[in-house]
Design an enzyme around this catalytic site. Structure first.
Site, PDB file in Angstrom:
ATOM      1  N   GLY A  48      48.966 -18.474  13.811  1.00 58.02           N
ATOM      2  CA  GLY A  48      47.536 -18.333  14.074  1.00 58.02           C
ATOM      3  C   GLY A  48      47.192 -18.535  15.537  1.00 58.02           C
ATOM      4  O   GLY A  48      48.061 -18.477  16.405  1.00 58.02           O
ATOM      5  N   LEU A  50      45.492 -16.447  17.343  1.00 57.50           N
ATOM      6  CA  LEU A  50      46.082 -15.178  17.768  1.00 57.50           C
ATOM      7  C   LEU A  50      45.526 -14.685  19.100  1.00 57.50           C
ATOM      8  O   LEU A  50      44.344 -14.850  19.393  1.00 57.50           O
ATOM      9  CB  LEU A  50      45.838 -14.109  16.692  1.00 57.50           C
ATOM     10  CG  LEU A  50      46.353 -14.462  15.290  1.00 57.50           C
ATOM     11  CD1 LEU A  50      46.110 -13.305  14.332  1.00 57.50           C
ATOM     12  CD2 LEU A  50      47.832 -14.839  15.310  1.00 57.50           C
ATOM     13  N   HIS A  54      50.173 -11.442  19.943  1.00 58.33           N
ATOM     14  CA  HIS A  54      50.364 -11.310  18.487  1.00 58.33           C
ATOM     15  C   HIS A  54      49.937  -9.917  18.016  1.00 58.33           C
ATOM     16  O   HIS A  54      50.598  -9.301  17.169  1.00 58.33           O
ATOM     17  CB  HIS A  54      49.519 -12.340  17.735  1.00 58.33           C
ATOM     18  CG  HIS A  54      49.898 -13.764  17.980  1.00 58.33           C
ATOM     19  ND1 HIS A  54      49.137 -14.625  18.734  1.00 58.33           N
ATOM     20  CD2 HIS A  54      50.975 -14.482  17.559  1.00 58.33           C
ATOM     21  CE1 HIS A  54      49.708 -15.816  18.762  1.00 58.33           C
ATOM     22  NE2 HIS A  54      50.834 -15.760  18.070  1.00 58.33           N
ATOM     23  N   LYS A 168      58.656 -13.453  24.214  1.00 58.79           N
ATOM     24  CA  LYS A 168      58.346 -14.650  25.005  1.00 58.79           C
ATOM     25  C   LYS A 168      59.171 -15.827  24.472  1.00 58.79           C
ATOM     26  O   LYS A 168      59.669 -16.654  25.222  1.00 58.79           O
ATOM     27  CB  LYS A 168      56.848 -14.989  24.957  1.00 58.79           C
ATOM     28  CG  LYS A 168      56.519 -16.020  26.000  1.00 58.79           C
ATOM     29  CD  LYS A 168      55.378 -16.936  25.725  1.00 58.79           C
ATOM     30  CE  LYS A 168      55.015 -17.321  24.370  1.00 58.79           C
ATOM     31  NZ  LYS A 168      55.318 -18.714  24.021  1.00 58.79           N
ATOM     32  N   ARG A 206      49.420 -21.831  23.800  1.00 61.00           N
ATOM     33  CA  ARG A 206      49.384 -23.054  24.612  1.00 61.00           C
ATOM     34  C   ARG A 206      48.562 -22.904  25.883  1.00 61.00           C
ATOM     35  O   ARG A 206      48.162 -23.910  26.485  1.00 61.00           O
ATOM     36  CB  ARG A 206      50.793 -23.478  24.993  1.00 61.00           C
ATOM     37  CG  ARG A 206      51.509 -24.101  23.827  1.00 61.00           C
ATOM     38  CD  ARG A 206      52.991 -23.963  23.971  1.00 61.00           C
ATOM     39  NE  ARG A 206      53.624 -24.296  22.712  1.00 61.00           N
ATOM     40  CZ  ARG A 206      54.127 -25.486  22.434  1.00 61.00           C
ATOM     41  NH1 ARG A 206      54.072 -26.450  23.317  1.00 61.00           N
ATOM     42  NH2 ARG A 206      54.688 -25.714  21.268  1.00 61.00           N
TER      43      ARG A 206
END
Ligand code: PAF
Length: 298
Positions: A48, A50, A54, A168, A206
């Site tokens: 999630g 997103l 994503h 990534k 993040r």
């Protein structure tokens, strides 16, 4: 049990329905119906929160299948004791809207009780040796065991033909590919390129932890990986060069966790003869631990 259908009306007045399922029975029923129709299924597992990275996985998934299934599950097994799972951002409504816009067919949103009914301590787990060991595996003990276990379980539930993962998380992609190969899972893993800000910063959930000031220095991670990639084309002192890159990253205001020049598939430290290389790096920027990588062909 909750199964619902959410939908989005596009500007041309077409309506796109996305089924949202939070239990295994309903998930399997829909998957079985699609299988009986001979449809090919792609899977995009997520936690999630997103972002465009994503969504690029969902876009890629559509190229390989008739139906795209996404999951949102903040997996407790991949968080360490010192990592704050409770504060992991949960943004289910905006996530659903993004998935609908990307024409996702089914969203699976299980709870930890559904995935780990006996609790984490009694759960069978999957551990992928070697590729899980160093780098993020060393900095986050148990992390990759949590990833491979939950992805294995989600694969068994969704039974996709293909599954898309973002590059990534390069080490994670190697762990999943190795698991699929070692356990003979009939699933094609599709690695998808990292989506970046104009500054070069890799998109990541993040990044939401970064202050305005930190956002200015965070691109030093990708910039110094780029620098290192240029250097290793003419100099085989990989360890010395990586140490210099770590100093540059630290001088920019980040705190390097690791930066290494590795063989692109085994992730072992690269030797002079290796042709396919990956530079793997992680650094702290304030509270956030950022990771990034770059593949280089020599
Ligand atoms: O990359 C992630 O978001 C997670 O590690 C994954 C693959 C969804 C497993 O929880």
């Amino acid at each position: 049990m909750v199964t619902s259908q959410v939908q989005s009306t596009f500007s041309n007045n077409t309506v796109y329905p996305m089924k949202v399922v939070n239990n295994i029975t309903d998930l399997r029923q829909t998957i079985n119906e699609w299988r009986l129709q001979g449809l090919k299924i792609a899977f995009v597992p997520t936690m999630g929160n997103l972002h465009a990275g994503h969504i690029s996985l969902v876009t890629e998934a559509h190229k390989h299948a008739d139906k795209v299934v996404a999951s949102i599950f903040v997996n407790p097994m991949q968080f360490g004791a010192n990592e704050d799972i409770d504060n992991y951002p949960r943004t289910i409504e905006s996530d659903q809207a993004k998935l609908i816009d990307a024409e996702t067919d089914l969203l699976f949103t299980p709870t930890p009780e559904i995935i780990y009914p006996k609790g984490l301590d009694k759960q069978t787990y999957v551990e992928v040796p070697n590729v899980s060991d160093g780098y993020c595996g060393e900095s986050r003990p148990g992390h990759f065991r949590g990833v491979s276990t939950v992805v294995c379980k989600l694969f068994n539930l969704v039974q996709p033909d293909v599954a898309c993962f973002g590059l990534k998380d390069y080490q994670q992609v190697q762990v999943i590919e190795t698991m699929v190969e070692d356990l003979s899972m009939p699933i094609d893993i599709i690695p998808v390129e990292t989506v970046r800000e104009a500054s070069g910063l890799a998109l990541s959930s993040r990044n939401g932890y970064l202050t305005e000031e930190e956002l200015k220095v965070a691109p030093a991670l990708s910039q110094n990986i780029q620098w290192l990639a240029e250097q290793i084309k003419n100099n085989t002192d990989f360890i010395g060069l990586a140490r210099t890159a770590a100093n540059y990253i630290d001088n920019a205001g980040l705190k390097t966790d690791y930066i290494h020049v590795c063989h692109a598939r085994t992730l072992q430290p690269a030797s002079e003869d290796d042709k396919e290389i990956v530079i793997l790096a992680a650094a702290f920027c304030g509270k956030a631990r950022l990771i990034d990588n770059l593949r280089v062909s020599l």
